[in-house]
Motif scaffolding. Structure first.
Motif, short mmCIF file in Angstrom:
data_model
loop_
_atom_site.label_atom_id
_atom_site.label_comp_id
_atom_site.label_asym_id
_atom_site.label_seq_id
_atom_site.Cartn_x
_atom_site.Cartn_y
_atom_site.Cartn_z
N ALA A 24 0.83 -1.21 0.00
CA ALA A 24 0.00 0.00 0.00
C ALA A 24 0.87 1.26 0.00
O ALA A 24 0.58 2.23 -0.71
N PHE A 25 1.93 1.25 0.78
CA PHE A 25 2.84 2.40 0.83
C PHE A 25 3.51 2.61 -0.52
O PHE A 25 3.67 3.76 -0.97
N ALA A 26 3.90 1.52 -1.20
CA ALA A 26 4.58 1.64 -2.49
C ALA A 26 3.64 2.08 -3.59
O ALA A 26 4.03 2.82 -4.50
N LEU A 27 2.37 1.64 -3.54
CA LEU A 27 1.43 1.93 -4.62
C LEU A 27 0.64 3.22 -4.41
O LEU A 27 0.01 3.71 -5.35
N PHE A 28 0.67 3.78 -3.20
CA PHE A 28 -0.13 4.97 -2.94
C PHE A 28 0.25 6.14 -3.85
O PHE A 28 -0.66 6.85 -4.34
N PRO A 29 1.55 6.43 -4.11
CA PRO A 29 1.85 7.52 -5.05
C PRO A 29 1.26 7.31 -6.43
O PRO A 29 0.81 8.27 -7.07
N LEU A 30 1.22 6.06 -6.90
CA LEU A 30 0.63 5.78 -8.20
C LEU A 30 -0.89 5.99 -8.16
O LEU A 30 -1.48 6.51 -9.12
N PHE A 31 -1.50 5.60 -7.05
CA PHE A 31 -2.93 5.84 -6.89
C PHE A 31 -3.23 7.33 -6.89
O PHE A 31 -4.18 7.79 -7.54
N TRP A 32 -2.41 8.11 -6.19
CA TRP A 32 -2.65 9.55 -6.12
C TRP A 32 -2.39 10.20 -7.49
O TRP A 32 -3.08 11.15 -7.87
N LEU A 33 -1.42 9.68 -8.21
CA LEU A 33 -1.18 10.17 -9.57
C LEU A 33 -2.42 9.98 -10.43
O LEU A 33 -2.85 10.90 -11.15
N LEU A 34 -3.02 8.80 -10.38
CA LEU A 34 -4.22 8.52 -11.15
C LEU A 34 -5.39 9.37 -10.68
O LEU A 34 -6.15 9.91 -11.49
N LYS A 35 -5.51 9.53 -9.37
CA LYS A 35 -6.62 10.30 -8.81
C LYS A 35 -6.58 11.75 -9.26
O LYS A 35 -7.59 12.32 -9.70
N VAL A 36 -5.42 12.38 -9.18
CA VAL A 36 -5.32 13.78 -9.59
C VAL A 36 -5.55 13.92 -11.08
O VAL A 36 -6.15 14.90 -11.54
N SER A 37 -5.07 12.95 -11.88
CA SER A 37 -5.24 13.04 -13.33
C SER A 37 -6.70 12.97 -13.74
O SER A 37 -7.07 13.43 -14.83
N LEU A 38 -7.56 12.38 -12.91
CA LEU A 38 -8.98 12.24 -13.22
C LEU A 38 -9.85 13.31 -12.54
O LEU A 38 -11.07 13.33 -12.73
N THR A 39 -9.24 14.18 -11.76
CA THR A 39 -9.99 15.20 -11.03
C THR A 39 -10.21 16.43 -11.90
O THR A 39 -9.24 16.98 -12.44
N PRO A 40 -11.46 16.90 -12.07
CA PRO A 40 -11.70 18.12 -12.86
C PRO A 40 -11.03 19.33 -12.22
O PRO A 40 -10.78 19.36 -11.01
N ASP A 41 -10.74 20.32 -13.04
CA ASP A 41 -10.05 21.51 -12.53
C ASP A 41 -10.85 22.22 -11.45
O ASP A 41 -10.28 22.74 -10.49
N ASP A 42 -12.18 22.24 -11.58
CA ASP A 42 -12.98 22.97 -10.59
C ASP A 42 -13.05 22.26 -9.25
O ASP A 42 -13.45 22.86 -8.24
N LEU A 43 -12.64 20.99 -9.21
CA LEU A 43 -12.62 20.25 -7.95
C LEU A 43 -11.21 20.05 -7.41
O LEU A 43 -11.05 19.48 -6.32
N MET A 44 -10.20 20.49 -8.17
CA MET A 44 -8.82 20.24 -7.79
C MET A 44 -8.51 20.80 -6.40
O MET A 44 -7.84 20.17 -5.58
N TYR A 45 -8.99 22.01 -6.14
CA TYR A 45 -8.76 22.64 -4.84
C TYR A 45 -10.06 22.87 -4.07
O TYR A 45 -10.03 23.15 -2.87
N GLY A 46 -11.19 22.73 -4.75
CA GLY A 46 -12.46 23.03 -4.10
C GLY A 46 -12.91 21.98 -3.11
O GLY A 46 -13.64 22.29 -2.16
N GLU A 47 -12.54 20.72 -3.32
CA GLU A 47 -13.00 19.64 -2.43
C GLU A 47 -12.02 19.33 -1.32
O GLU A 47 -12.32 18.50 -0.45
N GLY A 48 -10.87 19.93 -1.33
CA GLY A 48 -9.88 19.60 -0.31
C GLY A 48 -9.25 18.25 -0.58
O GLY A 48 -9.28 17.73 -1.69
N VAL A 49 -8.68 17.67 0.45
CA VAL A 49 -7.99 16.39 0.32
C VAL A 49 -9.00 15.25 0.48
O VAL A 49 -9.60 15.08 1.54
#
Length: 280
Positions: A24-49
């Motif tokens: 989980a520790f090794a794959l989490f950066p890849l998961f976060w990479l995918l998550k940010v790539s799929l996040t719309p611009d209007d939600l990038m900072y609007g929804e928080g973490v």
């Protein structure tokens, strides 16, 4: 259930939990990479973490593929990495075979120089490399990167191949030579087929090193036409902002060929890593 069985079950459970935590520790950066790539611009900072956005989009991937130079950077990286992998693996195979099978004057010195060459921080030799390649017309070119990457990856790859060749008994090629084969024929027909796992492991190491290298790509090339994708990712960083969505989408796309390559050589890679660790 006796105490021994309980102890064994507890140890296995603890081992499984530790392994799961590490994965989980090794794959989490890849998961976060995918998550940010799929996040719309209007939600990038609007929804928080959040672990996953409330709405996903493929707009970042479309922008990267249609409105950026990423396809060009991707092609350049593929050419450079594939050429480096082939050249460095071929040179390392020849050197590793010579180190494992022959005794010659200066062998220890040659191996020592190759080992020392891996100890220098690359940043201190960028300027001399640039001065060396510039008169030869190898700056701002993919050929220059292939030359540099091959030169810097071959020494370590040669040590890898040496361990693989040493794991193969000399009796096999000696028997082939007694049957009338030349040394080269014995190498090509007997030894190399047995070192396919080692070749795959070495080729995978060199390919990955060339694919992810940034320093030389950034310093030796100033033209976007010959930039590789690590340097091209900097194009998503402007003076006052960073387009995280497109940058992460480009990162996900850049992972695809490496992942596909390792899936293709997975069987040989596992065999090579285990065989190279055992001499005999």
């Amino acid at each position: 259930m006796n105490k021994t069985a309980t102890h064994i079950i507890g140890a296995r459970l603890l081992h499984a939990l530790a392994l799961a935590a590490f994965v989980a520790f090794a794959l989490f950066p890849l998961f976060w990479l995918l998550k940010v790539s799929l996040t719309p611009d209007d939600l990038m900072y609007g929804e928080g973490v959040r672990l996953w956005p409330s709405r996903v989009t493929l707009d970042h991937y479309g922008s990267v593929l249609r409105h950026s130079q990423f396809p060009l950077f991707f092609r350049n990286s593929l050419i450079v990495s594939a050429a480096t992998g082939l050249l460095a693996t071929a040179a390392a195979s020849a050197a590793g075979y010579a180190f494992s099978r022959f005794r010659f004057r200066g062998k220890a010195w040659v191996m020592g120089v190759m080992l020392v060459s891996q100890m220098f921080p690359l940043v201190i030799i960028v300027a001399p490399i640039f001065r060396l390649l510039s008169p030869l017309g190898l700056t701002n070119s993919l050929s220059g990167l292939v030359v540099v990457y091959t030169a810097f990856n071959t020494p370590f790859a040669a040590f890898l191949m040496q361990s693989f060749f040493e794991a193969i008994p000399k009796d096999l090629e000696e028997a082939a030579m007694m049957d009338g084969a030349t040394r080269f024929q014995a190498l090509r027909r007997v030894i190399l087929p047995l070192t396919l796992p080692g070749l795959a492991a070495t080729g995978g190491f060199v390919f990955t090193a060339a694919w992810s290298e940034l320093l030389f790509s950034l310093m030796l090339n100033s033209s976007a036409a010959v930039s590789t994708f690590p340097a091209g990712l900097l194009g998503f960083v402007s003076k006052f902002s960073v387009d995280f969505g497109q940058m992460m989408a480009a990162g996900v796309l850049a992972l695809l060929p490496v992942g596909a390559f390792f899936l293709l050589i997975q069987r040989y890679l596992v065999q090579g890593l285990t065989a190279g660790a055992v001499k005999g």
